[in-house]
Design a protein around this motif. Structure first.
Motif, PDB file in Angstrom:
ATOM      1  N   UNK A  98       0.858  -1.186   0.000  1.00 56.16           N
ATOM      2  CA  UNK A  98       0.000   0.000   0.000  1.00 56.16           C
ATOM      3  C   UNK A  98       0.889   1.229   0.000  1.00 56.16           C
ATOM      4  N   UNK A  99       0.729   2.079  -1.028  1.00 60.27           N
ATOM      5  CA  UNK A  99       1.562   3.291  -1.133  1.00 60.27           C
ATOM      6  C   UNK A  99       0.664   4.509  -1.321  1.00 60.27           C
ATOM      7  N   UNK A 100       1.164   5.653  -0.919  1.00 60.84           N
ATOM      8  CA  UNK A 100       0.409   6.887  -1.110  1.00 60.84           C
ATOM      9  C   UNK A 100       0.329   7.227  -2.595  1.00 60.84           C
ATOM     10  N   UNK A 101      -0.816   7.763  -3.017  1.00 60.18           N
ATOM     11  CA  UNK A 101      -0.944   8.206  -4.405  1.00 60.18           C
ATOM     12  C   UNK A 101      -0.031   9.402  -4.655  1.00 60.18           C
ATOM     13  N   UNK A 102       0.349   9.583  -5.921  1.00 63.06           N
ATOM     14  CA  UNK A 102       1.141  10.753  -6.294  1.00 63.06           C
ATOM     15  C   UNK A 102       0.363  12.022  -5.957  1.00 63.06           C
ATOM     16  N   UNK A 103       1.062  12.988  -5.423  1.00 63.08           N
ATOM     17  CA  UNK A 103       0.411  14.256  -5.108  1.00 63.08           C
ATOM     18  C   UNK A 103      -0.059  14.351  -3.679  1.00 63.08           C
ATOM     19  N   UNK A 104      -0.159  13.191  -3.007  1.00 67.07           N
ATOM     20  CA  UNK A 104      -0.551  13.206  -1.598  1.00 67.07           C
ATOM     21  C   UNK A 104       0.702  13.486  -0.767  1.00 67.07           C
ATOM     22  N   UNK A 105       0.610  14.481   0.102  1.00 67.40           N
ATOM     23  CA  UNK A 105       1.760  14.846   0.931  1.00 67.40           C
ATOM     24  C   UNK A 105       2.132  13.706   1.868  1.00 67.40           C
ATOM     25  N   UNK A 106       3.440  13.539   2.108  1.00 66.25           N
ATOM     26  CA  UNK A 106       3.915  12.460   2.974  1.00 66.25           C
ATOM     27  C   UNK A 106       4.893  13.013   4.010  1.00 66.25           C
ATOM     28  N   UNK A 107       4.359  13.610   5.089  1.00 72.62           N
ATOM     29  CA  UNK A 107       5.243  14.203   6.094  1.00 72.62           C
ATOM     30  C   UNK A 107       6.174  13.174   6.743  1.00 72.62           C
ATOM     31  N   UNK A 108       5.707  11.929   6.879  1.00 68.33           N
ATOM     32  CA  UNK A 108       6.540  10.877   7.462  1.00 68.33           C
ATOM     33  C   UNK A 108       7.770  10.618   6.575  1.00 68.33           C
ATOM     34  N   UNK A 109       7.532  10.546   5.267  1.00 64.79           N
ATOM     35  CA  UNK A 109       8.630  10.365   4.326  1.00 64.79           C
ATOM     36  C   UNK A 109       9.611  11.531   4.380  1.00 64.79           C
ATOM     37  N   UNK A 110       9.058  12.739   4.487  1.00 64.40           N
ATOM     38  CA  UNK A 110       9.910  13.945   4.581  1.00 64.40           C
ATOM     39  C   UNK A 110      10.776  13.892   5.835  1.00 64.40           C
ATOM     40  N   UNK A 111      10.186  13.428   6.937  1.00 61.58           N
ATOM     41  CA  UNK A 111      10.927  13.334   8.204  1.00 61.58           C
ATOM     42  C   UNK A 111      12.067  12.330   8.073  1.00 61.58           C
ATOM     43  N   UNK A 112      11.795  11.207   7.406  1.00 63.54           N
ATOM     44  CA  UNK A 112      12.829  10.181   7.205  1.00 63.54           C
ATOM     45  C   UNK A 112      13.956  10.747   6.348  1.00 63.54           C
ATOM     46  N   UNK A 113      13.565  11.484   5.302  1.00 69.45           N
ATOM     47  CA  UNK A 113      14.558  12.108   4.416  1.00 69.45           C
ATOM     48  C   UNK A 113      15.459  13.059   5.207  1.00 69.45           C
ATOM     49  N   UNK A 114      14.857  13.871   6.056  1.00 64.89           N
ATOM     50  CA  UNK A 114      15.619  14.788   6.895  1.00 64.89           C
ATOM     51  C   UNK A 114      16.546  14.047   7.843  1.00 64.89           C
TER      52      UNK A 114
END
Lengths: 79, 79
Positions: free
Chosen positions: B7-23
């Protein structure tokens, strides 16, 4: 370059979340489910075009942050 | 029979969790990460040996519980 990292619990590690999902599916009337184990997936965009460098970065990411290697396995797929 | 549902987020849906991991990966000194999006994976054991019945059960499970189809895509792989 894109990659997908899949993190799953090792065999033998209890998964209460998976058990809860299994119970919920039974309550919802979904037939034929014998067991559920939940994991995580990370879709990662890499800045580099060098595959071996990408692999090294992803391995570091898994070991340092994405997976708890005591209880979890990880798998790296580079697309 | 075993199956994996991703299960993955659709394109265009914001992903703050992913952003936090990236940071976090940048803070930890992991090089070359351009973006991260997080999803979920479910490893499901099925009681049935009938593939079409398994597919129907898994589709029902996704639609009813595993994925929020407004913001998420799901993919079913039967092994």
């Amino acid at each position: 370059m894109k990659a997908r990292v899949t993190v799953t619990l090792k065999n033998g590690v209890l998964d209460p979340q998976g058990k809860a999902i299994e119970g919920a599916l039974k309550s919802l009337g979904v037939e034929g489910i014998g067991g559920v184990r939940q994991g995580k997936v990370f879709d990662i965009e890499l800045d580099t075009a060098d595959k071996s460098q990408a692999e090294a970065s992803l391995k570091a990411a898994c070991e340092k942050l994405l997976a708890n290697t005591v209880i979890e396995n990880y798998r790296i797929e580079i697309a």
